[in-house]
Design a protein around this motif. Structure first.
Motif, mmCIF file in Angstrom:
data_model
loop_
_atom_site.group_PDB
_atom_site.id
_atom_site.type_symbol
_atom_site.label_atom_id
_atom_site.label_comp_id
_atom_site.label_asym_id
_atom_site.label_seq_id
_atom_site.Cartn_x
_atom_site.Cartn_y
_atom_site.Cartn_z
ATOM 1 N N ARG A 21 -0.228 0.873 3.742
ATOM 2 C CA ARG A 21 -1.516 1.416 3.257
ATOM 3 C C ARG A 21 -1.975 1.004 2.271
ATOM 4 N NH1 ARG A 21 -3.286 7.673 2.676
ATOM 5 N NH2 ARG A 21 -5.644 7.174 2.091
ATOM 6 N N PRO A 22 -1.173 0.807 1.089
ATOM 7 C CA PRO A 22 -1.556 0.062 -0.116
ATOM 8 C C PRO A 22 -2.201 -1.496 0.218
ATOM 9 C CG PRO A 22 0.646 1.011 -0.451
ATOM 10 C CD PRO A 22 0.359 1.098 0.819
ATOM 11 N N PHE A 23 -1.500 -2.196 1.174
ATOM 12 C CA PHE A 23 -2.088 -3.333 1.346
ATOM 13 C C PHE A 23 -3.574 -3.524 2.150
ATOM 14 C CE2 PHE A 23 2.525 -3.843 1.441
ATOM 15 C CZ PHE A 23 2.594 -4.768 0.360
ATOM 16 N N TYR A 24 -3.590 -2.208 3.031
ATOM 17 C CA TYR A 24 -5.000 -2.254 3.505
ATOM 18 C C TYR A 24 -6.064 -1.749 2.553
ATOM 19 C CZ TYR A 24 -1.826 -1.472 7.551
ATOM 20 O OH TYR A 24 -0.585 -1.554 8.341
ATOM 21 N N ASP A 25 -5.619 -0.945 1.633
ATOM 22 C CA ASP A 25 -6.630 -0.671 0.759
ATOM 23 C C ASP A 25 -7.323 -1.754 0.009
ATOM 24 O OD1 ASP A 25 -6.432 2.053 1.148
ATOM 25 O OD2 ASP A 25 -5.003 2.664 -0.301
ATOM 26 N N ARG A 26 -6.454 -2.852 -0.335
ATOM 27 C CA ARG A 26 -7.147 -4.194 -0.917
ATOM 28 C C ARG A 26 -7.990 -4.777 -0.237
ATOM 29 N NH1 ARG A 26 -1.128 -5.946 -3.408
ATOM 30 N NH2 ARG A 26 -0.747 -3.977 -4.429
ATOM 31 N N LEU A 27 -7.825 -4.691 0.976
ATOM 32 C CA LEU A 27 -9.123 -5.299 1.924
ATOM 33 C C LEU A 27 -10.383 -4.686 1.713
ATOM 34 C CD1 LEU A 27 -7.022 -5.805 5.078
ATOM 35 C CD2 LEU A 27 -7.341 -7.439 3.258
ATOM 36 N N ILE A 35 -3.481 -7.920 11.645
ATOM 37 C CA ILE A 35 -2.433 -8.893 11.391
ATOM 38 C C ILE A 35 -1.221 -8.456 10.758
ATOM 39 C CG2 ILE A 35 -1.746 -10.984 10.414
ATOM 40 C CD1 ILE A 35 -4.428 -12.153 11.332
ATOM 41 N N LEU A 36 -1.617 -7.603 9.519
ATOM 42 C CA LEU A 36 -0.717 -6.697 8.611
ATOM 43 C C LEU A 36 -0.067 -5.820 9.375
ATOM 44 C CD1 LEU A 36 -2.631 -6.259 5.393
ATOM 45 C CD2 LEU A 36 -0.489 -7.905 5.832
ATOM 46 N N ILE A 37 -0.735 -4.944 10.371
ATOM 47 C CA ILE A 37 0.003 -3.995 11.257
ATOM 48 C C ILE A 37 1.013 -4.848 12.073
ATOM 49 C CG2 ILE A 37 -0.292 -2.257 13.096
ATOM 50 C CD1 ILE A 37 -3.024 -1.868 11.418
ATOM 51 N N LEU A 90 4.970 5.884 9.648
ATOM 52 C CA LEU A 90 5.676 5.518 8.746
ATOM 53 C C LEU A 90 5.364 4.098 8.297
ATOM 54 C CD1 LEU A 90 9.261 7.129 9.012
ATOM 55 C CD2 LEU A 90 7.308 7.896 7.173
ATOM 56 N N ILE A 91 5.091 3.420 9.383
ATOM 57 C CA ILE A 91 4.683 1.971 9.328
ATOM 58 C C ILE A 91 3.264 1.790 8.429
ATOM 59 C CG2 ILE A 91 4.305 -0.266 10.403
ATOM 60 C CD1 ILE A 91 6.636 0.633 12.079
ATOM 61 N N ASN A 92 2.263 2.675 9.322
ATOM 62 C CA ASN A 92 1.055 2.869 8.502
ATOM 63 C C ASN A 92 0.972 3.176 7.210
ATOM 64 O OD1 ASN A 92 -0.364 1.559 10.619
ATOM 65 N ND2 ASN A 92 -0.228 3.619 11.877
ATOM 66 N N LEU A 93 1.826 4.295 6.903
ATOM 67 C CA LEU A 93 1.865 4.683 5.585
ATOM 68 C C LEU A 93 2.469 3.405 4.486
ATOM 69 C CD1 LEU A 93 3.218 8.445 5.896
ATOM 70 C CD2 LEU A 93 0.613 7.245 5.214
ATOM 71 N N ILE A 94 3.403 2.775 4.846
ATOM 72 C CA ILE A 94 3.948 1.777 4.097
ATOM 73 C C ILE A 94 2.938 0.597 3.786
ATOM 74 C CG2 ILE A 94 5.592 -0.094 4.178
ATOM 75 C CD1 ILE A 94 7.650 1.951 5.382
#
Length: 84
Positions: A78-84, A37-39, A72-76
């Motif tokens: 990434r901090p949100f994905y790490d919290r999952l 969903i975030l992606i 670039l979108i995935n790098l932006i």
């Protein structure tokens, strides 16, 4: 309905990718769905804007800029994905 189906498929793809690629970890299907969903939101907002502004350059490079924008979108995100 199509959007929900695409997000579910993206979640399954993330689980499969985590299974295949060493060092990538997904806690479960719920986390994979949230990441999907975030992606999707990032691609729908930031990605669309970047693709509109870089369209002439994208034509000149035969689509290479689209790949760079996706990275670039995935790098932006990434901090949100790490919290999952």
């Amino acid at each position: 309905m199509k959007l929900i189906f695409e997000i579910l498929i993206m979640g399954l793809a993330m689980l499969l990718g985590a299974y295949i690629v060493p060092g990538v970890q997904v806690d479960g299907y719920g986390s994979a769905i949230i990441a999907a969903i975030l992606i999707a939101v990032a691609n729908a907002t930031i990605g669309l804007i970047l693709r509109i502004f870089t369209f002439p350059l994208n034509v000149l490079t035969l689509g290479l800029i689209s790949f760079i924008i996706t990275v670039l979108i995935n790098l932006i995100g990434r901090p949100f994905y790490d919290r999952l």
